[in-house]
Each structure stands twice: as C-alpha cells, then as structure tokens.
Design a protein around this motif. Structure first.
Motif, PDB file in Angstrom:
ATOM      1  N   LEU A 219       0.824  -1.209   0.000  1.00 51.11           N
ATOM      2  CA  LEU A 219       0.000   0.000   0.000  1.00 51.11           C
ATOM      3  C   LEU A 219       0.859   1.260   0.000  1.00 51.11           C
ATOM      4  O   LEU A 219       0.525   2.255  -0.658  1.00 51.11           O
ATOM      5  CB  LEU A 219      -0.929  -0.020   1.214  1.00 51.11           C
ATOM      6  CG  LEU A 219      -1.979  -1.150   1.210  1.00 51.11           C
ATOM      7  CD1 LEU A 219      -2.678  -1.229   2.556  1.00 51.11           C
ATOM      8  CD2 LEU A 219      -2.990  -0.940   0.094  1.00 51.11           C
ATOM      9  N   GLN A 220       1.973   1.216   0.734  1.00 49.09           N
ATOM     10  CA  GLN A 220       2.864   2.376   0.766  1.00 49.09           C
ATOM     11  C   GLN A 220       3.433   2.665  -0.618  1.00 49.09           C
ATOM     12  O   GLN A 220       3.411   3.814  -1.089  1.00 49.09           O
ATOM     13  CB  GLN A 220       4.006   2.141   1.752  1.00 49.09           C
ATOM     14  CG  GLN A 220       5.007   3.293   1.797  1.00 49.09           C
ATOM     15  CD  GLN A 220       6.251   2.956   2.601  1.00 49.09           C
ATOM     16  OE1 GLN A 220       6.269   1.967   3.345  1.00 49.09           O
ATOM     17  NE2 GLN A 220       7.298   3.754   2.459  1.00 49.09           N
ATOM     18  N   ALA A 237      -6.213  -8.917  -4.339  1.00 52.79           N
ATOM     19  CA  ALA A 237      -6.687  -7.571  -4.661  1.00 52.79           C
ATOM     20  C   ALA A 237      -7.776  -7.139  -3.689  1.00 52.79           C
ATOM     21  O   ALA A 237      -7.797  -5.987  -3.214  1.00 52.79           O
ATOM     22  CB  ALA A 237      -7.206  -7.520  -6.100  1.00 52.79           C
ATOM     23  N   LEU A 238      -8.676  -8.060  -3.340  1.00 54.09           N
ATOM     24  CA  LEU A 238      -9.707  -7.756  -2.351  1.00 54.09           C
ATOM     25  C   LEU A 238      -9.097  -7.486  -0.978  1.00 54.09           C
ATOM     26  O   LEU A 238      -9.515  -6.569  -0.261  1.00 54.09           O
ATOM     27  CB  LEU A 238     -10.695  -8.916  -2.256  1.00 54.09           C
ATOM     28  CG  LEU A 238     -11.743  -9.038  -3.361  1.00 54.09           C
ATOM     29  CD1 LEU A 238     -12.533 -10.334  -3.195  1.00 54.09           C
ATOM     30  CD2 LEU A 238     -12.678  -7.845  -3.365  1.00 54.09           C
ATOM     31  N   HIS A 239      -8.101  -8.293  -0.620  1.00 55.06           N
ATOM     32  CA  HIS A 239      -7.443  -8.106   0.679  1.00 55.06           C
ATOM     33  C   HIS A 239      -6.732  -6.754   0.737  1.00 55.06           C
ATOM     34  O   HIS A 239      -6.825  -6.039   1.759  1.00 55.06           O
ATOM     35  CB  HIS A 239      -6.448  -9.238   0.912  1.00 55.06           C
ATOM     36  CG  HIS A 239      -5.664  -9.107   2.184  1.00 55.06           C
ATOM     37  ND1 HIS A 239      -6.262  -8.874   3.409  1.00 55.06           N
ATOM     38  CD2 HIS A 239      -4.321  -9.164   2.425  1.00 55.06           C
ATOM     39  CE1 HIS A 239      -5.331  -8.793   4.347  1.00 55.06           C
ATOM     40  NE2 HIS A 239      -4.154  -8.962   3.773  1.00 55.06           N
ATOM     41  N   LEU A 240      -6.042  -6.374  -0.325  1.00 56.34           N
ATOM     42  CA  LEU A 240      -5.371  -5.064  -0.364  1.00 56.34           C
ATOM     43  C   LEU A 240      -6.384  -3.931  -0.246  1.00 56.34           C
ATOM     44  O   LEU A 240      -6.141  -2.924   0.446  1.00 56.34           O
ATOM     45  CB  LEU A 240      -4.585  -4.922  -1.669  1.00 56.34           C
ATOM     46  CG  LEU A 240      -3.208  -5.581  -1.744  1.00 56.34           C
ATOM     47  CD1 LEU A 240      -2.649  -5.468  -3.162  1.00 56.34           C
ATOM     48  CD2 LEU A 240      -2.240  -4.946  -0.751  1.00 56.34           C
ATOM     49  N   ALA A 241      -7.520  -4.092  -0.923  1.00 53.60           N
ATOM     50  CA  ALA A 241      -8.554  -3.056  -0.868  1.00 53.60           C
ATOM     51  C   ALA A 241      -9.091  -2.901   0.551  1.00 53.60           C
ATOM     52  O   ALA A 241      -9.291  -1.780   1.051  1.00 53.60           O
ATOM     53  CB  ALA A 241      -9.685  -3.397  -1.831  1.00 53.60           C
ATOM     54  N   GLU A 242      -9.317  -4.022   1.222  1.00 57.11           N
ATOM     55  CA  GLU A 242      -9.816  -3.997   2.603  1.00 57.11           C
ATOM     56  C   GLU A 242      -8.788  -3.355   3.534  1.00 57.11           C
ATOM     57  O   GLU A 242      -9.133  -2.504   4.361  1.00 57.11           O
ATOM     58  CB  GLU A 242     -10.127  -5.418   3.045  1.00 57.11           C
ATOM     59  CG  GLU A 242     -10.652  -5.525   4.464  1.00 57.11           C
ATOM     60  CD  GLU A 242     -10.844  -6.976   4.881  1.00 57.11           C
ATOM     61  OE1 GLU A 242     -11.943  -7.307   5.350  1.00 57.11           O
ATOM     62  OE2 GLU A 242      -9.883  -7.777   4.740  1.00 57.11           O
ATOM     63  N   GLY A 248      -7.472   4.215   5.733  1.00 58.87           N
ATOM     64  CA  GLY A 248      -7.990   5.495   5.248  1.00 58.87           C
ATOM     65  C   GLY A 248      -7.552   5.858   3.850  1.00 58.87           C
ATOM     66  O   GLY A 248      -7.621   7.034   3.470  1.00 58.87           O
ATOM     67  N   ILE A 249      -7.109   4.878   3.059  1.00 59.43           N
ATOM     68  CA  ILE A 249      -6.655   5.155   1.688  1.00 59.43           C
ATOM     69  C   ILE A 249      -7.852   5.212   0.757  1.00 59.43           C
ATOM     70  O   ILE A 249      -8.688   4.299   0.744  1.00 59.43           O
ATOM     71  CB  ILE A 249      -5.671   4.073   1.210  1.00 59.43           C
ATOM     72  CG1 ILE A 249      -4.420   4.061   2.099  1.00 59.43           C
ATOM     73  CG2 ILE A 249      -5.288   4.285  -0.249  1.00 59.43           C
ATOM     74  CD1 ILE A 249      -3.461   2.920   1.791  1.00 59.43           C
ATOM     75  N   ASP A 250      -7.939   6.276  -0.018  1.00 59.72           N
ATOM     76  CA  ASP A 250      -8.970   6.402  -1.047  1.00 59.72           C
ATOM     77  C   ASP A 250      -8.326   6.056  -2.384  1.00 59.72           C
ATOM     78  O   ASP A 250      -7.638   6.886  -2.990  1.00 59.72           O
ATOM     79  CB  ASP A 250      -9.534   7.827  -1.070  1.00 59.72           C
ATOM     80  CG  ASP A 250     -10.697   7.974  -2.049  1.00 59.72           C
ATOM     81  OD1 ASP A 250     -10.953   7.020  -2.829  1.00 59.72           O
ATOM     82  OD2 ASP A 250     -11.333   9.043  -2.055  1.00 59.72           O
ATOM     83  N   PHE A 251      -8.518   4.831  -2.836  1.00 64.48           N
ATOM     84  CA  PHE A 251      -7.887   4.380  -4.071  1.00 64.48           C
ATOM     85  C   PHE A 251      -8.354   5.188  -5.279  1.00 64.48           C
ATOM     86  O   PHE A 251      -7.630   5.285  -6.269  1.00 64.48           O
ATOM     87  CB  PHE A 251      -8.175   2.889  -4.303  1.00 64.48           C
ATOM     88  CG  PHE A 251      -7.501   1.986  -3.314  1.00 64.48           C
ATOM     89  CD1 PHE A 251      -6.152   1.660  -3.453  1.00 64.48           C
ATOM     90  CD2 PHE A 251      -8.199   1.454  -2.247  1.00 64.48           C
ATOM     91  CE1 PHE A 251      -5.522   0.822  -2.546  1.00 64.48           C
ATOM     92  CE2 PHE A 251      -7.584   0.616  -1.336  1.00 64.48           C
ATOM     93  CZ  PHE A 251      -6.243   0.303  -1.480  1.00 64.48           C
ATOM     94  N   HIS A 252      -9.534   5.759  -5.200  1.00 67.76           N
ATOM     95  CA  HIS A 252     -10.065   6.536  -6.323  1.00 67.76           C
ATOM     96  C   HIS A 252      -9.270   7.820  -6.553  1.00 67.76           C
ATOM     97  O   HIS A 252      -9.359   8.414  -7.630  1.00 67.76           O
ATOM     98  CB  HIS A 252     -11.544   6.867  -6.090  1.00 67.76           C
ATOM     99  CG  HIS A 252     -12.432   5.662  -6.123  1.00 67.76           C
ATOM    100  ND1 HIS A 252     -13.320   5.427  -7.135  1.00 67.76           N
ATOM    101  CD2 HIS A 252     -12.555   4.605  -5.262  1.00 67.76           C
ATOM    102  CE1 HIS A 252     -13.967   4.295  -6.908  1.00 67.76           C
ATOM    103  NE2 HIS A 252     -13.513   3.779  -5.765  1.00 67.76           N
ATOM    104  N   LYS A 253      -8.495   8.226  -5.540  1.00 67.74           N
ATOM    105  CA  LYS A 253      -7.659   9.430  -5.683  1.00 67.74           C
ATOM    106  C   LYS A 253      -6.235   9.092  -6.121  1.00 67.74           C
ATOM    107  O   LYS A 253      -5.429   9.989  -6.330  1.00 67.74           O
ATOM    108  CB  LYS A 253      -7.636  10.190  -4.362  1.00 67.74           C
ATOM    109  CG  LYS A 253      -8.988  10.793  -3.980  1.00 67.74           C
ATOM    110  CD  LYS A 253      -8.902  11.586  -2.689  1.00 67.74           C
ATOM    111  CE  LYS A 253     -10.254  12.188  -2.340  1.00 67.74           C
ATOM    112  NZ  LYS A 253     -10.197  12.964  -1.060  1.00 67.74           N
TER     113      LYS A 253
END
Length: 481
Positions: A219-220, A237-242, A248-253
């Motif tokens: 994630l970093q 991919a699901l685990h990383l998203a969770e 508090g990471i907003d992947f959409h940004k």
C-alpha cells in the motif's frame, strides 16, 4: 421449390449494401447529388468499403484467415511431434504408431495422446525436456504439496517469446510504457511474478517487483510510486482493498487504473467488487506453469473472453469424463498443446480447467480463439448429495448480495450418511438484518444449486486472508479422526 423465408440471398444483400452506399454518397459526392458516380475516387471508396462490410464478405474473409492460421498451426504441430519423437523417450513410446505425416490439420490433434500432471510427476525431474540441460536458461517448479513437484524448463528463446506474448496482451488492455506496474504475484519457482515482470519490461513499462505479501509495504509503494497497474490474484486484490480502507486510503484518488488478475477462478461479481473498490478496470489473465505460465490467454479491451495466443498453442475442449472432443460453444475441460516451445513442449495437456471456446471474430478485431473465464476445475467440482456444484456458483450468489462481504468459506461434512453444506460469510449487518440476509442467501443458493445450505454469518476479518491463491473449501467428509 426452395423458399427463402424472408432471408436475403447473397446477391440481394450486396444490392442492399450498394443502396446503402448510394444513400451515403449523396452527402459526400460533390458532382452527383443522387447517387454514386462511376469514376469519382471518393465514391468508389465508399462503394468498396460498404460492400466489404457485408456479412457474406466478412464471413469469407474470416474463414480464409482461420484456414491460413490453421495451416500454420498444423505445420508447427508437425514440427513439435517430430521433436518429441526424436528427443523425449516418454513421448517416443507414446507416438511410436504415429507418423509426422499423419498430422495434416489441427483436427488431427485428436490422434495424439493426452498429457497429465501425473505424467510430469512420473518423469520428474527432467524426463520431459526436449533439449539438453546446457541449453536451459531457467527452471520453474510447482510447490509439490500433493506429491512430487512438476518441473518445467525454458530456453532463452522460450523466455523471449513469453515476454513478447505478455507484452502484446498488456498492450491490448491499454498498458503503455508510461505505466508503473506493481507485480504482486509470487516470484521464485512460481511463474506468475516473473512472467508479468518480463512482459511489462518488454513493453517498456516501469516494474515494481514487490512479489506477494507484505501488505503494508504494498500500500505504501502504491501511493509513493504512483502505481497505475496492479497485477495479483483477485483474492489478494480484495485483501489489499480492505487493508487500504482500514488505513484510510482512497484508491479513487490514486493513479491506479488497471488490474491484471488471475491464477485462480473468479466471478464477474468479484470483478465488479474489485473495480468498485479501486475505481479501475480489471482484466482476467490465464496461464499455467506446465504450459509456460501467465499469458496463455488474456482479455482484451472488449472483455468478451480471453484470447488464446494461437501462434503458440492449440486449444481444445473435451468432455472431462470421456475425453471426447467437444465443439466450439460447448463447455468442458480445456486442453492445450504447445507448438512454439523449445525446452518442454507438451501434447494435449489436460488443464482440468472448465471453460468454453469461441471462434467468432472479437470486437477488437482479433480472430484468435476466445475462452470464457474459468468457472472451476474438474477436480475441484464438489459432489454434494449427488449434485455437481462449483464453488464459483456459491461465490456468484454471495457477491450478488451487497450487504455481505466478499470473504467466505465452504465447509462440507457428514451427518450420518448425508452430506452437510455450511457456508460461512462475513458481514457487518446487525443480528436482525443478518438473519434476513442469511435466509435470503440460503434461498438463493438453493435456487442456483438445488442444495440446502446452512448459513453462518461471521464478523468482519474472521476468515483468513490470502496473499496468493486462496482455498475456500474445507471438505471434512472423508477425514478420519
């Protein structure tokens, strides 16, 4: 007298196409306002393009292209059979009654013997290699958790072709040299990481070879390096998203825009869940170490099936029980013959993967055979109370219910002589809402499979997470105490 029953003849279709062209020409032709002229270059071009787009003409072109491809595949198949007969003792015995000239078309693959994973184990470690060890550039192997590992070899030419193949597939889904590709497949003896690594480098993209695991670091780097493409298993991919959501990471940004996911079966519902979490487009990639690794097939921008690279492989579908060949459009077990590999080509390798093949031209323009996403493996199919059930069927039900989390486990046991099916699913619902969701899930599973399941709703993060391929089935029916 034969009747057309409303269907146009070939001549009528061409006349219709010509009429369409003449209608368009009234706008484009400056000299003749009511139709096509005879010698205006623009009008001649309109006529030729429209006629060429008629269904009859397009079908003829596709048939000719498929025939030409088939001839090339047959020639490569003859070369492969000759190589195996002369260089691999195991195949020499199997092919003793088959002459190279017996192979006249790819339909003649049915004359050839199947190869199975057990054949690889019986010839451990190097019994199926077609080149001497000094010509090997690399050796990969499976984990061997259910017996001896399966070993595969590569020449430098094999590795170059593998990289080129994956580079072409990445380009087809929009990856460019401007992208940063974070490869979170496992490196080492597993082929996933290195396959995507070499392909992305061949394309000219920047590669982050982080391998699988170390979620916090993943994630970093995704944030710090500006990752635009994530390559990993769907479950990871699901685990990383969770995990990212918890931090508090907003992947959409973030600049991430593409996911290249494979190495395990996954459903369309899981694709939608992943795309929603990241704000990306997720593409399925298919491969297996015994053949070469990832890249045997991959989706294109149309996402209407995975294109098989037919310059390298001949794909078939067979009945998994009888071994009989099935037609295009029928579902069965995928069988692959490698026709461009030097170190270890395999004849009619039984993948155990269940899918369907299609020959029609894809919307992207490619005529390569397409395969459906793998729905499961013939050896993973569960027989519950006499009914054939794939875990992907249960997954599709769970993923279609938005109040349930995409983390589940299937537990099979015996109550007396009867099979029992327990489905464990994580949810954030309250007790009352959870009871309603459990009833709905039980009913939906019954509708899809015909099996009555017990449902156990669990708090979030109860079930184990996977950093690679995940196992979602626990079968206790045949275990002894």
């Amino acid at each position: 007298m034969k009747m057309n029953h409303g269907k146009k003849t070939s001549d009528e279709s061409k006349l219709s196409a010509k009429s369409t062209a003449e209608e368009k020409a009234s706008i484009r032709c400056q000299k003749y306002k009511n139709g096509l002229c005879d010698n205006c270059l623009s009008c001649m071009a309109i006529r030729s393009v429209v006629l060429a787009e008629s269904p009859e003409c397009k079908k003829s072109e596709d048939d000719e292209a498929r025939e030409e491809l088939g001839k090339k595949q047959a020639e490569k198949l003859r070369e492969t059979v000759a190589l195996l007969k002369s260089k691999v003792p195991y195949y020499s015995r199997l092919l003793k009654d088959i002459e190279v000239d017996d192979i006249q078309s790819i339909r003649d693959t049915e004359k050839l013997p199947f190869t199975t994973k057990e054949d690889l184990r019986c010839n451990y470690p190097f019994g199926l290699f077609a080149v001497p060890k000094e010509k090997l550039a690399r050796i990969h192997a499976s984990s061997g958790t259910t017996g001896k590992p399966t070993v595969v070899g590569y020449t430098s030419g094999d590795i170059d072709r593998w990289a080129e193949m994956i580079a072409q597939e990445l380009e087809a889904i929009g990856v460019t040299k401007e992208d940063t590709v974070q490869v979170a497949y496992g490196y080492g003896l597993f082929t996933g990481g290195l396959g995507l690594h070499y392909g992305a480098e061949k394309l000219g993209a920047t590669v982050v070879p982080i391998s699988t695991g170390n979620t916090a670091k993943q994630l970093q780097l995704m944030q710090d390096f500006g990752t635009t493409v994530l390559a990993c298993t769907p479950s990871y991919a699901l685990h990383l998203a969770e995990a990212g959501k918890d931090r508090g990471i907003d992947f959409h940004k973030l600049p991430i825009r593409i996911g290249i996911l494979g190495a395990e079966p996954w459903t369309e519902e899981m694709r939608q869940e992943i795309e929603k979490a990241y704000g990306i487009k997720a593409y399925d990639i298919y491969g297996l170490s015994e053949i070469i690794g990832p890249g045997v097939g991959c989706e294109c921008s149309q996402r209407q099936g995975l294109h098989i690279n037919e310059e390298h492989y001949i794909a078939e579908i067979i009945d998994p029980e009888t071994g009989a060949a099935l037609d295009y459009g029928q579902t069965g077990e995928l069988v692959l013959t490698s026709i461009a590999k030097e170190a270890m080509p395999l004849l009619r390798y039984r993948t155990k993967d269940i899918t369907t093949l299609y020959r029609e031209r894809c919307g992207c323009g490619s005529l390569n055979v397409r395969m459906d996403r793998v729905t499961g493996r013939s050896d993973d199919m569960l027989i519950i109370k006499g009914v054939n059930v794939f875990p992907s069927q249960i997954e599709s039900v769970i993923m279609s219910m938005p109040k349930l989390l995409p983390h589940y486990n299937i537990v099979l046991s015996k109550k007396g002589k009867l099979d029992e099916l327990l489905v464990q699913v994580e949810t954030e619902l309250s007790c009352n809402d959870g009871a309603i969701a459990a009833d709905n899930l039980k009913r939906n599973i019954m509708d899809i499979t015909g099996i009555a399941a017990e449902i156990e709703l669990l708090p979030p993060k109860t079930l184990p997470r996977s950093q690679g391929k995940i196992s979602r089935v626990t079968d206790l029916r045949y275990k002894t105490v």
